[in-house]
Write a protein that holds these residues in place. Sequence first.
Motif, PDB file in Angstrom:
ATOM      1  N   GLU A 128      21.910 -53.593  34.299  1.00 55.12           N
ATOM      2  CA  GLU A 128      22.918 -54.277  32.901  1.00 55.12           C
ATOM      3  C   GLU A 128      22.694 -55.598  33.090  1.00 55.12           C
ATOM      4  O   GLU A 128      22.842 -55.957  31.620  1.00 55.12           O
ATOM      5  CB  GLU A 128      24.713 -54.729  33.766  1.00 55.12           C
ATOM      6  CG  GLU A 128      25.368 -53.219  33.782  1.00 55.12           C
ATOM      7  CD  GLU A 128      26.726 -52.852  34.418  1.00 55.12           C
ATOM      8  OE1 GLU A 128      27.167 -53.916  34.459  1.00 55.12           O
ATOM      9  OE2 GLU A 128      27.093 -52.306  34.640  1.00 55.12           O
ATOM     10  N   ARG A 131      20.831 -55.577  29.220  1.00 52.23           N
ATOM     11  CA  ARG A 131      21.763 -55.483  28.182  1.00 52.23           C
ATOM     12  C   ARG A 131      22.509 -56.974  28.266  1.00 52.23           C
ATOM     13  O   ARG A 131      22.908 -57.318  26.922  1.00 52.23           O
ATOM     14  CB  ARG A 131      22.328 -54.071  28.884  1.00 52.23           C
ATOM     15  CG  ARG A 131      21.662 -53.357  28.633  1.00 52.23           C
ATOM     16  CD  ARG A 131      21.802 -51.828  28.290  1.00 52.23           C
ATOM     17  NE  ARG A 131      24.090 -51.659  28.973  1.00 52.23           N
ATOM     18  CZ  ARG A 131      24.400 -50.540  30.277  1.00 52.23           C
ATOM     19  NH1 ARG A 131      22.928 -50.677  30.541  1.00 52.23           N
ATOM     20  NH2 ARG A 131      25.222 -50.923  30.277  1.00 52.23           N
ATOM     21  N   ASP A 284      28.496 -50.170  27.779  1.00 53.38           N
ATOM     22  CA  ASP A 284      27.279 -49.269  27.693  1.00 53.38           C
ATOM     23  C   ASP A 284      27.017 -48.681  26.671  1.00 53.38           C
ATOM     24  O   ASP A 284      28.105 -47.757  25.915  1.00 53.38           O
ATOM     25  CB  ASP A 284      27.334 -48.224  28.415  1.00 53.38           C
ATOM     26  CG  ASP A 284      26.563 -47.135  28.852  1.00 53.38           C
ATOM     27  OD1 ASP A 284      25.897 -47.093  27.953  1.00 53.38           O
ATOM     28  OD2 ASP A 284      26.821 -46.194  30.355  1.00 53.38           O
ATOM     29  N   PRO A 285      24.879 -48.466  25.859  1.00 51.87           N
ATOM     30  CA  PRO A 285      25.045 -48.503  24.405  1.00 51.87           C
ATOM     31  C   PRO A 285      25.423 -46.427  24.624  1.00 51.87           C
ATOM     32  O   PRO A 285      25.640 -46.574  22.831  1.00 51.87           O
ATOM     33  CB  PRO A 285      23.745 -48.665  24.163  1.00 51.87           C
ATOM     34  CG  PRO A 285      23.020 -48.522  26.010  1.00 51.87           C
ATOM     35  CD  PRO A 285      24.365 -49.244  26.624  1.00 51.87           C
ATOM     36  N   ARG A 286      25.526 -45.826  25.643  1.00 55.88           N
ATOM     37  CA  ARG A 286      25.849 -44.788  24.956  1.00 55.88           C
ATOM     38  C   ARG A 286      27.210 -44.034  24.514  1.00 55.88           C
ATOM     39  O   ARG A 286      27.459 -42.752  24.372  1.00 55.88           O
ATOM     40  CB  ARG A 286      25.282 -43.470  26.190  1.00 55.88           C
ATOM     41  CG  ARG A 286      23.911 -43.889  26.654  1.00 55.88           C
ATOM     42  CD  ARG A 286      23.567 -43.223  28.205  1.00 55.88           C
ATOM     43  NE  ARG A 286      24.237 -44.013  29.035  1.00 55.88           N
ATOM     44  CZ  ARG A 286      24.594 -43.543  30.448  1.00 55.88           C
ATOM     45  NH1 ARG A 286      24.218 -42.578  30.869  1.00 55.88           N
ATOM     46  NH2 ARG A 286      25.797 -44.542  31.763  1.00 55.88           N
ATOM     47  N   PHE A 287      27.954 -44.899  24.245  1.00 59.09           N
ATOM     48  CA  PHE A 287      29.531 -44.728  25.011  1.00 59.09           C
ATOM     49  C   PHE A 287      29.573 -45.611  23.348  1.00 59.09           C
ATOM     50  O   PHE A 287      30.245 -47.029  23.228  1.00 59.09           O
ATOM     51  CB  PHE A 287      30.103 -45.080  25.772  1.00 59.09           C
ATOM     52  CG  PHE A 287      29.107 -44.431  27.537  1.00 59.09           C
ATOM     53  CD1 PHE A 287      29.290 -42.332  26.941  1.00 59.09           C
ATOM     54  CD2 PHE A 287      28.908 -44.591  28.248  1.00 59.09           C
ATOM     55  CE1 PHE A 287      29.041 -41.993  27.933  1.00 59.09           C
ATOM     56  CE2 PHE A 287      29.041 -44.039  29.561  1.00 59.09           C
ATOM     57  CZ  PHE A 287      28.772 -42.610  29.614  1.00 59.09           C
ATOM     58  N   LYS A 342      29.609 -34.155  22.338  1.00 59.31           N
ATOM     59  CA  LYS A 342      28.390 -35.091  22.608  1.00 59.31           C
ATOM     60  C   LYS A 342      29.265 -35.921  23.773  1.00 59.31           C
ATOM     61  O   LYS A 342      28.842 -36.307  24.458  1.00 59.31           O
ATOM     62  CB  LYS A 342      28.672 -35.236  21.133  1.00 59.31           C
ATOM     63  CG  LYS A 342      27.831 -37.613  21.268  1.00 59.31           C
ATOM     64  CD  LYS A 342      27.518 -38.413  20.225  1.00 59.31           C
ATOM     65  CE  LYS A 342      26.495 -39.345  20.172  1.00 59.31           C
ATOM     66  NZ  LYS A 342      26.702 -39.659  18.677  1.00 59.31           N
ATOM     67  N   TYR A 343      30.236 -35.843  23.674  1.00 59.98           N
ATOM     68  CA  TYR A 343      31.075 -37.224  24.713  1.00 59.98           C
ATOM     69  C   TYR A 343      31.745 -36.128  26.082  1.00 59.98           C
ATOM     70  O   TYR A 343      32.890 -37.307  26.259  1.00 59.98           O
ATOM     71  CB  TYR A 343      31.778 -38.446  24.369  1.00 59.98           C
ATOM     72  CG  TYR A 343      30.908 -38.488  23.500  1.00 59.98           C
ATOM     73  CD1 TYR A 343      29.702 -39.672  23.795  1.00 59.98           C
ATOM     74  CD2 TYR A 343      31.039 -39.466  21.853  1.00 59.98           C
ATOM     75  CE1 TYR A 343      29.391 -40.443  23.329  1.00 59.98           C
ATOM     76  CE2 TYR A 343      30.408 -40.144  21.409  1.00 59.98           C
ATOM     77  CZ  TYR A 343      29.354 -40.626  22.339  1.00 59.98           C
ATOM     78  OH  TYR A 343      28.807 -41.896  21.030  1.00 59.98           O
ATOM     79  N   ASN A 393      30.573 -38.329  13.593  1.00 55.28           N
ATOM     80  CA  ASN A 393      30.233 -39.851  14.028  1.00 55.28           C
ATOM     81  C   ASN A 393      31.056 -40.568  13.946  1.00 55.28           C
ATOM     82  O   ASN A 393      32.275 -40.626  12.494  1.00 55.28           O
ATOM     83  CB  ASN A 393      28.638 -39.899  12.821  1.00 55.28           C
ATOM     84  CG  ASN A 393      27.472 -38.819  12.927  1.00 55.28           C
ATOM     85  OD1 ASN A 393      27.305 -39.020  14.348  1.00 55.28           O
ATOM     86  ND2 ASN A 393      27.340 -38.719  12.286  1.00 55.28           N
TER      87      ASN A 393
END
Length: 442
Positions: A128, A131, A284-287, A342-343, A393
Amino acid sequence: MNSSIIKINGKLPLGIFRYYASTSSSNTCSVYDLVVVGGGIVGCATAREIKTRHPDLKIAIVEKENKLAMHQTGHNSGVVHAGIYYKPGSIKARLCVEGMKHSYDYFCKHEIPYKKAGKLIVARNQMEVERLHELFERGQKNNVPNLELVEKDCIQKYEPKCKGEKAIWSPWTGIVDWAYVCQHFADQFKQMGGDVFLNFEVTGFTECAESKGSTEHAPISITSKNKTLLSKYVLTCAGLHSDRLAVMTGCDLSPRIIPFRGEYLMLNDDKKDICSTNIYPVPDPRFPFLGVHFTPRMSGDMWLGPNAVLALAREGYSWKDINIKDCIEMAMFPGLYKLCFKYFIPGMNELIKSIFYQLSVNECQQFVPEITAKDVKRGPAGVRAQAMDNNGNLVDDFVFDEGKGSIGCRIVHVRNAPSPAATSSMSIAKFISDKIEKEFKF
């Protein structure tokens, strides 16, 4: 206007319209130059901005509830964001930083209570920290004022109970009651001669029948269950219902609004002074959402959260709020299935934390270890109008739309004014006003 007025094929004959416009002193019977649909902070700020620029225009705001700021504006965290997170060079980044500065100027000028509580964005581990440095560079590119990188040993200088590996300190992040600000915008709008109509839920837009040989557009009839307004132009800023109003004038279904509820916890009264500033995780860039954070309130309370769960109604502030129409629309929307796939795992985690709220305390303890499950209780909730395309998206930028036919070119729909809309409201108002001045040739 009296609901008993005769309509032909659902339209008001132009002759009748002219008669009422010329003989009645009632505001509801006159022709407006512009009607703004939606009494949230974007609608009220924009109506005020246009009225300031064009004081001679006759403008009205219509709102379906019995007071303004009843939904997203009145159910948000109350944070004045500094503009750190957004892509450099984007409209969103520019409007947030500009809007933050405009907001503070406005608060000072009109003596609106606020507090520059500041914000710590705290990295919990070395991954982190990497980031965090990227986020710091992004904030600098966005011209966020006075950002600082804070080393591990200095974090407690800003928040004595907070732990972390490294942090960003944002002194310009603040707190305010955005519903109060929204009402203030509306009060100024009314002082300039604008009209505000409550309990006005728009059910349709139609064009009044034109008289033969007329070279001008007939007015647009904006109808609710028992009222009608007439206007030359319309701007919709309807938040949770923005897509539905757009579809009324022939716009495409996409982007669709999907409601996500954010549920907050609150520190008990004997613990709410445990910290005094905003404490946020490194995103978190994934979420798609920021994660659980600490938010001080103007009331003196401390909120923890929010989570993010799919709401079963567009105004679904609890699990008990279920709207069959809303659920059917979501069930028929392919983009939602793609997003859920996706999530799926993080979505299930959010769902579990919604039911067993004590689990969210574990995340809070990573920043303020002193907090225990006994120190918190359930708090309020808000619903976010998340725009989503057919591929699942999440739409992160502004979306404007126009309908079809002669009526369409005179109605502009704000289908997505993304977070942080409240902080950016004054700059968003300028942005939208520039657009509709060009579209409507004011």
